[in-house]
Design an enzyme around this catalytic site. Structure first.
Site, PDB file in Angstrom:
ATOM      1  N   TRP A  19       5.171 -12.197   3.573  1.00 48.66           N
ATOM      2  CA  TRP A  19       6.143 -11.187   3.151  1.00 48.66           C
ATOM      3  C   TRP A  19       6.468 -10.218   4.286  1.00 48.66           C
ATOM      4  CZ3 TRP A  19       5.162  -5.747   2.210  1.00 48.66           C
ATOM      5  CH2 TRP A  19       3.858  -5.348   2.493  1.00 48.66           C
ATOM      6  N   ASP A  20       5.691 -10.279   5.349  1.00 48.44           N
ATOM      7  CA  ASP A  20       5.959  -9.440   6.527  1.00 48.44           C
ATOM      8  C   ASP A  20       7.401  -9.598   7.002  1.00 48.44           C
ATOM      9  OD1 ASP A  20       3.249  -9.843   6.099  1.00 48.44           O
ATOM     10  OD2 ASP A  20       2.731 -10.020   8.213  1.00 48.44           O
ATOM     11  N   GLU A  38      -5.067  -4.235   0.899  1.00 44.71           N
ATOM     12  CA  GLU A  38      -5.924  -5.378   0.580  1.00 44.71           C
ATOM     13  C   GLU A  38      -7.403  -5.011   0.531  1.00 44.71           C
ATOM     14  OE1 GLU A  38      -3.077  -8.917   2.381  1.00 44.71           O
ATOM     15  OE2 GLU A  38      -4.656  -8.050   3.637  1.00 44.71           O
ATOM     16  N   LYS A  41      -6.283   0.110   3.811  1.00 46.28           N
ATOM     17  CA  LYS A  41      -6.009  -0.736   4.969  1.00 46.28           C
ATOM     18  C   LYS A  41      -4.636  -0.458   5.566  1.00 46.28           C
ATOM     19  CE  LYS A  41      -5.903  -5.643   6.298  1.00 46.28           C
ATOM     20  NZ  LYS A  41      -5.905  -7.043   5.805  1.00 46.28           N
ATOM     21  N   GLN A  42      -3.648  -0.233   4.709  1.00 45.80           N
ATOM     22  CA  GLN A  42      -2.270  -0.038   5.161  1.00 45.80           C
ATOM     23  C   GLN A  42      -1.493   0.697   4.096  1.00 45.80           C
ATOM     24  OE1 GLN A  42      -1.705  -4.474   4.885  1.00 45.80           O
ATOM     25  NE2 GLN A  42       0.392  -3.885   4.433  1.00 45.80           N
TER      26      GLN A  42
END
Length: 755
Positions: A355-356, A484, A589-590
């Protein structure tokens, strides 16, 4: 914490140091590609030390035998993976019987350089004994002019003595993967061909039990130069041409031309003929002439995309390195391809598409390349819609679930938490359609194939939600959000929000779609009413006292603390903590909630953005390569310039400085657009909502200025920002109404505004 191997230079990645302990990192950072094929920066000659020799071909892959469907229904049948392909750069060299092996030999004047202006990788060193002294120089590039071609040149300057020299130019199919199934061969030989004009090797992927077609690849080479007549060498999965001579104090050279043809484009019976034809055509020009063509082709790309930074050479090198590697991976020539997470630089993550692409690659390519490049990425997803239907059906759901990892559209990732919980990716597929339509002003894709994709995704969300009678709201349980470091959570705010947005966006555009598309879809009035009900009653967790959107139902029950409280020795967490420890922690994480605020920036107030940023960013460890850029963009918008610049540096030099201690596996290709986004959407404040382009720029304190071109709705615009002034120039196209610091301005030729 970072590890820097290469010197700072605005157009080069170079060093005079042979760092054997970090050889793999050096190889990753000097990778080259042309969208069709590429390779890590391994040496042409023998290197017996630790190395990861990798050559990769776009769209050529293998279904891994690791099958896990027996223990969880709905698992993919196989794990799709890129595979190491024939190594065609080999040049085995000996001097007076001593093999040139830089893992063992002491050499002088070592130098390696990747020139980002044209993709030329060059290297040189001096080797001497008591009686001889020689300088070896290697140059190679993969052509963006003729995708199937690669060119190498070896130059040997004998500076002292009369040594006996041996050089063998090889094509070697004895290659293995590093990432899994160690020591397993994925190739079998089909044919060796040797003639006076070429040496060729044809290989085919091994049998698989999943009915995935096998790939056949023919690699051919033609050698020429001043080394005399070569001697043929062949053995299983190997062909070569060997030269031996006693040298004078003079210069000797070998030019090696390579053509690579795959069954994706040419059937096996015609491959050898095609490879021969390519070599024959290339032979009409010298290495230098091919390099000149290569340089001119790259110049055109840079003219359309180069970001120029004044006053900060580290930042300049970072953005150009990332643009170079992205364009080396994908430039839209083949609609069957996408942007792999490692490109041609390694095997980690296995698959070809994440999906990046929709979240991070599309918004950059919309600006720096022709709109057709982005449209091909949308068409790639449309063409794989049948696979997305299969993925949803395997989970017992309606509609389409786009895969986390794929080569065909069918899911081929083997981690449950990622594969079937991280379903927010479905929303990004839809968001890319919105992004393309909004940015280009072109509804043709949305109204035809695009609406089919939107309806399919909407039907998935409508079936995946459930209604909570207790809360009188629709909910989505059992998911993994963008963060994640949390799995199997309920009501991830971002997932719920983007699911609701997809339903809303589909409803807003369905009636305007082409009648032929609507006739095929059969969306009933009852179905649309149901979607509207879900939009109106979607549960979006919020904490009123804190004024924040809650990442998921139980996030605030965790022990909350800032990442600054973590000791350096435990970071990165994923390399030091157990997975159980990570899942129980508050560390992110992000961007998760902030990913949604970034996507839908026109739907939230500045106060909402600031409260959520101030709450979540301190807990974010940025251990995903996708993380720093989103935070940098939001920090810039909120006037947190120091934080914005800090996180730009992290995203721009993530690989060059090995921030996450994992670049030796390969580069983080799909996050490399983040440095461009951080400058253009962050520092320059470029936004486009409702078809209106706007800027709110600032210049970082340590920079003297920056500039960049963008394409926008059939126009080419140049933006220059200094500490004192903003200058916007319309290079081509019709006048355009802009908003600068939220005030309307008409761009006819040039706008100059004091800052």
């Amino acid at each position: 914490m970072y590890k820097r191997l290469f010197d700072i230079d605005s157009w080069k990645v170079s060093t005079h140091t042979l760092d054997r302990e970090n050889k793999r990192l050096m190889e990753s950072l000097t990778s080259i590609g042309n969208g069709y094929m590429g390779m890590r920066g391994m040496f042409e000659e023998t290197y017996s030390g630790d190395t990861h020799q990798g050559t990769y071909l776009a769209g050529v892959w293998f279904p891994d035998k690791t099958r896990v469907g027996w223990w969880k229904n709905g698992y993919p049948d196989y794990f799709g993976k890129v595979i190491n392909a024939t190594n065609f750069i080999g040049l085995k060299i000996s001097v007076d019987g001593e093999e040139i092996d830089l893992a063992k030999l002491a050499v002088e004047d070592f130098y390696v350089e990747l020139d980002m202006r044209n993709g030329l990788l060059s290297r040189s060193f001096t080797y001497q004994t008591a009686t001889t002294k020689l300088k070896f120089s290697f140059e190679r590039f993969v052509s963006i002019v003729q995708k199937e071609m690669a060119f190498l040149r070896l130059t040997i300057d004998v500076l002292k003595g009369a040594p006996s020299i041996s050089v063998t130019s090889t094509i070697d199919g004895n290659v293995k993967n590093e990432d899994s199934n160690y020591e397993e061969m994925f190739w079998v030989e089909k044919e060796r061909h040797i003639s006076e004009t070429i040496h060729a090797l044809t290989v085919q992927t091994i049998e698989n039990p999943f009915e995935v077609p096998k790939f056949t690849v023919t690699t051919a080479m033609k050698n020429r130069g001043t080394l005399g007549k070569g001697k043929e060498i062949q053995k299983p999965l190997f062909v070569g041409e060997s030269y031996e001579w006693t040298a004078d104090e003079a210069r000797y050279s070998l030019e090696k031309m390579v053509s690579v043809v795959t069954s994706r484009d040419v059937d096996e019976p015609q491959q050898l003929k095609c490879a021969e034809k390519l070599l024959a055509s290339a032979a009409s020009k010298t290495f230098a002439e091919h390099l000149e063509e290569q340089t001119k082709a790259w110049e055109k790309r840079w003219e359309r995309a180069d970001v120029k930074i004044e006053g900060d050479p580290e930042a300049q090198q970072g953005i150009r390195f990332n643009l170079f590697q992205l364009f080396s991976t994908y430039y839209g020539e083949d609609e069957r391809l996408n942007v792999g997470p490692k490109g041609f630089t390694g095997e980690k993550y296995g698959g070809a598409t994440y999906w990046d692409t929709e979240a991070y690659i599309v918004p950059m390519y919309l600006s720096v390349a022709d709109s057709s490049v982005t449209k091909r990425l949308l068409e790639y997803r449309y063409d794989q819609l049948p696979g997305a239907f299969i993925n949803a059906k395997r989970q017992g759901l309606k509609g389409a679930l786009y895969p986390m990892v794929t080569f065909t559209g069918v899911e081929c990732h083997n981690e449950w938490e990622i594969t079937f919980e991280e379903i927010h990716r479905n929303g990004s597929i839809a968001y890319a359609i919105y992004n393309y339509t909004n940015y280009t002003g072109d509804r043709s894709y949305l109204d035809s194939d695009g609406i089919k994709v939107l309806v399919a995704i909407a039907r998935f969300w409508a079936d995946r939600v459930h209604y909570s009678k207790r809360n009188q709201a629709y909910m989505i349980h059992g998911v993994t959000g963008p963060n994640e470091y949390e799995n199997n959570v309920n009501n991830n705010w971002y997932t719920n929000y983007i699911a609701s947005w997809v339903l809303r966006y589909t409803l807003e555009n369905y009636d305007q779609a082409l009648d032929t598309s609507k006739e095929e879809l059969h969306v009933t009035t009852e179905e649309k009413e149901k979607w509207q009900e879900i939009v109106e009653q979607m549960y979006l967790p919020k904490e009123e006292d804190l004024g924040i959107f809650v990442q998921h139902d139980t996030f605030l029950d965790k022990e909350l603390m800032s990442a600054d409280e973590l000791p350096n020795e435990v970071r990165p967490l994923n390399q030091n903590w157990s997975w159980d420890h990570i899942l129980r922690s508050c560390f992110i994480k992000q961007a998760d909630v902030l990913q949604g605020i970034y996507y839908f920036g026109n739907e939230f107030t500045r106060e909402e953005k600031e409260r959520n940023f101030d709450f979540y960013e301190p807990m974010t460890v940025h251990e995903s390569s996708l993380s720093p850029c989103i935070h940098s963009i939001l920090a810039a918008e909120l006037g947190k310039e120091e934080k914005a610049v800090e996180l730009y540096a992290r995203t721009a030099r993530l690989d060059l400085d090995n921030y996450n201690n994992d670049t030796d596996d390969g580069l983080h290709i799909t996050s490399m657009s983040g440095s461009w986004l951080a400058i253009v959407q962050g520092f320059a404040g470029m936004r486009t909502f409702d078809g209106k382009l706007q800027f709110s720029p600032f210049c970082p304190n340590d920079w003297d200025g920056y500039s960049f071109p963008i394409g926008y709705q059939d126009r080419l615009i140049e933006v220059k920002v200094t500490k004192k002034e903003l200058v916007i120039t319309l290079l081509t196209g019709e006048p355009l109404e802009l908003r600068i610091f939220d005030k309307p301005v008409l761009l006819e030729n040039r706008i100059e505004q004091s800052l």
